[in-house]
Design a protein around this motif. Structure first.
Motif, PDB file in Angstrom:
ATOM      1  N   ILE A  83       0.849  -1.187   0.000  1.00  0.00           N
ATOM      2  CA  ILE A  83       0.000   0.000   0.000  1.00  0.00           C
ATOM      3  C   ILE A  83       0.887   1.241   0.000  1.00  0.00           C
ATOM      4  N   ALA A  84       0.683   2.111  -0.968  1.00  0.00           N
ATOM      5  CA  ALA A  84       1.454   3.347  -1.094  1.00  0.00           C
ATOM      6  C   ALA A  84       0.536   4.543  -0.879  1.00  0.00           C
ATOM      7  N   ILE A  85       0.900   5.399   0.067  1.00  0.00           N
ATOM      8  CA  ILE A  85       0.081   6.551   0.420  1.00  0.00           C
ATOM      9  C   ILE A  85       0.521   7.772  -0.386  1.00  0.00           C
ATOM     10  N   LEU A  86      -0.452   8.466  -0.965  1.00  0.00           N
ATOM     11  CA  LEU A  86      -0.176   9.678  -1.740  1.00  0.00           C
ATOM     12  C   LEU A  86      -1.247  10.715  -1.436  1.00  0.00           C
ATOM     13  N   ASP A  87      -0.837  11.896  -0.970  1.00  0.00           N
ATOM     14  CA  ASP A  87      -1.790  12.974  -0.739  1.00  0.00           C
ATOM     15  C   ASP A  87      -2.225  13.566  -2.065  1.00  0.00           C
ATOM     16  N   PHE A 130      14.808  -6.703  -2.564  1.00  0.00           N
ATOM     17  CA  PHE A 130      16.186  -6.812  -2.084  1.00  0.00           C
ATOM     18  C   PHE A 130      16.274  -6.904  -0.564  1.00  0.00           C
ATOM     19  N   SER A 131      15.514  -6.050   0.154  1.00  0.00           N
ATOM     20  CA  SER A 131      15.721  -5.918   1.603  1.00  0.00           C
ATOM     21  C   SER A 131      14.654  -6.573   2.465  1.00  0.00           C
ATOM     22  N   LYS A 132      13.530  -6.991   1.871  1.00  0.00           N
ATOM     23  CA  LYS A 132      12.510  -7.748   2.598  1.00  0.00           C
ATOM     24  C   LYS A 132      12.020  -7.034   3.858  1.00  0.00           C
ATOM     25  N   GLY A 133      11.680  -5.764   3.742  1.00  0.00           N
ATOM     26  CA  GLY A 133      11.156  -5.008   4.872  1.00  0.00           C
ATOM     27  C   GLY A 133       9.638  -5.036   4.926  1.00  0.00           C
ATOM     28  N   ASP A 134       9.082  -4.297   5.893  1.00  0.00           N
ATOM     29  CA  ASP A 134       7.628  -4.170   6.037  1.00  0.00           C
ATOM     30  C   ASP A 134       7.144  -2.769   5.663  1.00  0.00           C
ATOM     31  N   ILE A 135       8.003  -1.764   5.868  1.00  0.00           N
ATOM     32  CA  ILE A 135       7.681  -0.383   5.521  1.00  0.00           C
ATOM     33  C   ILE A 135       8.884   0.232   4.819  1.00  0.00           C
ATOM     34  N   TYR A 136       8.600   1.022   3.785  1.00  0.00           N
ATOM     35  CA  TYR A 136       9.655   1.727   3.067  1.00  0.00           C
ATOM     36  C   TYR A 136       9.338   3.218   3.055  1.00  0.00           C
ATOM     37  N   LEU A 166       7.412  11.635   6.298  1.00  0.00           N
ATOM     38  CA  LEU A 166       7.575  10.792   5.116  1.00  0.00           C
ATOM     39  C   LEU A 166       6.329   9.954   4.864  1.00  0.00           C
ATOM     40  N   GLN A 167       6.028   9.716   3.601  1.00  0.00           N
ATOM     41  CA  GLN A 167       4.830   8.967   3.215  1.00  0.00           C
ATOM     42  C   GLN A 167       5.193   7.514   2.907  1.00  0.00           C
ATOM     43  N   PRO A 168       4.645   6.566   3.663  1.00  0.00           N
ATOM     44  CA  PRO A 168       5.125   5.182   3.610  1.00  0.00           C
ATOM     45  C   PRO A 168       4.557   4.345   2.475  1.00  0.00           C
ATOM     46  N   ILE A 169       5.314   3.303   2.136  1.00  0.00           N
ATOM     47  CA  ILE A 169       4.806   2.169   1.366  1.00  0.00           C
ATOM     48  C   ILE A 169       4.867   0.976   2.312  1.00  0.00           C
ATOM     49  N   VAL A 170       3.716   0.376   2.584  1.00  0.00           N
ATOM     50  CA  VAL A 170       3.574  -0.598   3.672  1.00  0.00           C
ATOM     51  C   VAL A 170       3.058  -1.928   3.139  1.00  0.00           C
ATOM     52  N   GLU A 211      -1.198  12.107  12.770  1.00  0.00           N
ATOM     53  CA  GLU A 211      -1.508  10.685  12.656  1.00  0.00           C
ATOM     54  C   GLU A 211      -0.474   9.918  11.843  1.00  0.00           C
ATOM     55  N   ASP A 212       0.223  10.610  10.922  1.00  0.00           N
ATOM     56  CA  ASP A 212       1.288   9.962  10.157  1.00  0.00           C
ATOM     57  C   ASP A 212       2.407   9.492  11.074  1.00  0.00           C
ATOM     58  N   LEU A 213       2.820  10.376  11.970  1.00  0.00           N
ATOM     59  CA  LEU A 213       3.890  10.050  12.915  1.00  0.00           C
ATOM     60  C   LEU A 213       3.477   8.894  13.810  1.00  0.00           C
TER      61      LEU A 213
END
Length: 304
Positions: free
Chosen positions: A86-90, A109-115, A160-164, A184-186
């Motif tokens: 899910i990518a958030i965009l205002d 490459f990095s196998k994370g949960d949030i970018y 920063l706007q996350p990709i989750v 709420e972002d923080l």
């Protein structure tokens, strides 16, 4: 038909001036495996008509029956997503055309949960950016880096706007807090990290943040109060083993809020009888940028 890799979430409210450019910045991505989930929060202008003019089948529009606020609207969009990420965009911001491609490569490459990638700031009506957030905050990374709550607070990364990863949000029952109007972002990012998210900072200028003149004159009293409450809530909810360090960072942020409140009173007095435009913003940038960049993105852009 298989589910898309990315679901792009765009909450909207009275954004007729910007929404077409925002949508096009997604449609023009070099990586094409995505859907766009737009939830409109009962706009009273021509935002909905502008969205409906797009004929791309990847765009899905939903409309709230009444105005519910940004967190409710984001959560509704997320609940409808079919993508793995899910990518958030205002609705008045833009993406670099390679953002999804770059993030796709980093995910594999990095196998994370949030970018989280870098934000570039530009004035409404101007083509060139004037500030690189990572450089402004002296954040130095070569490619990617895992980060903690302490680093989020220290470097003010709630902007920063996350990709989750969607499965992570579902498994941890995480959503944007609807009782929080500002910041709420923080809170969202800190909750994800506190619940085990591997959070990756990506050295890439992928998100373009629009500074609009009419956002500067909004009443900030409620904003400052709520940001203080959010910081204290983060401290009590997510400190864990690093309670002392996080507490120190929270206290530092709260002291900055108090300072900003006093500065804001001065700015409002100076601008009360002036037309607020790009030149006026530039004149006051030493003060306004301090406010804009140290706290949540939504703080100034609750409404588009």
């Amino acid at each position: 038909m298989s589910n898309p890799f990315f679901s792009v979430v765009i909450p909207t409210y009275n954004c007729e001036q910007y929404i077409e450019e925002t949508i096009n910045s997604v449609l023009n991505q070099t990586f094409k495996d995505f859907e766009i989930l737009i939830v409109d929060d009962a706009s009273t202008d021509n935002t909905i008509q502008k969205i409906e003019n797009f004929k791309d089948k990847r765009i899905k529009l939903y409309i709230n029956k009444k105005n519910q606020g940004p967190s409710y609207t984001r959560n509704r969009a997320i609940s409808l997503c079919k993508g793995k990420w899910i990518a958030i965009l205002d609705s008045d911001d833009l993406w670099d055309r390679k953002r999804l491609e770059v993030m796709f490569k980093n995910i594999n490459f990095s196998k994370g949960d949030i970018y989280l990638d870098n934000i570039m700031f530009f004035y409404d009506g101007e083509e060139h950016t004037f500030l690189n957030y990572f450089k402004f905050k002296n954040i130095k990374i070569n490619t990617t880096k895992s980060i903690s709550i302490e680093e989020v607070l220290k470097h003010d990364l709630g902007i920063l706007q996350p990709i989750v990863r969607k499965e992570f949000l579902l498994s941890k029952n995480i959503s944007y807090p609807q009782n929080i109007k500002y910041g709420e972002d923080l809170y969202f990012i800190c909750e994800c990290i506190a619940k085990g998210a591997k959070t990756i900072l990506v050295n890439y200028n992928g998100y373009f943040y629009r500074i609009r003149a009419n956002s500067l004159v909004k009443n900030k009293i409620e904003l400052f109060d709520q940001l203080t409450e959010v910081l204290l809530l983060i401290e009590t909810s997510f400190s864990g083993k690093n309670k002392v360090q996080i507490g120190q960072l929270i206290n530092k942020r709260i002291n900055e809020i108090r300072f900003l409140y006093q500065i804001n009173l001065i700015i409002n007095k100076q601008l009360r009888t002036k037309k607020v435009n790009s030149e006026c913003l530039k004149k006051h940038i030493p003060f306004t940028m301090y406010f804009w960049l140290f706290f949540s993105k939504i703080s100034e852009k609750i409404r588009c």
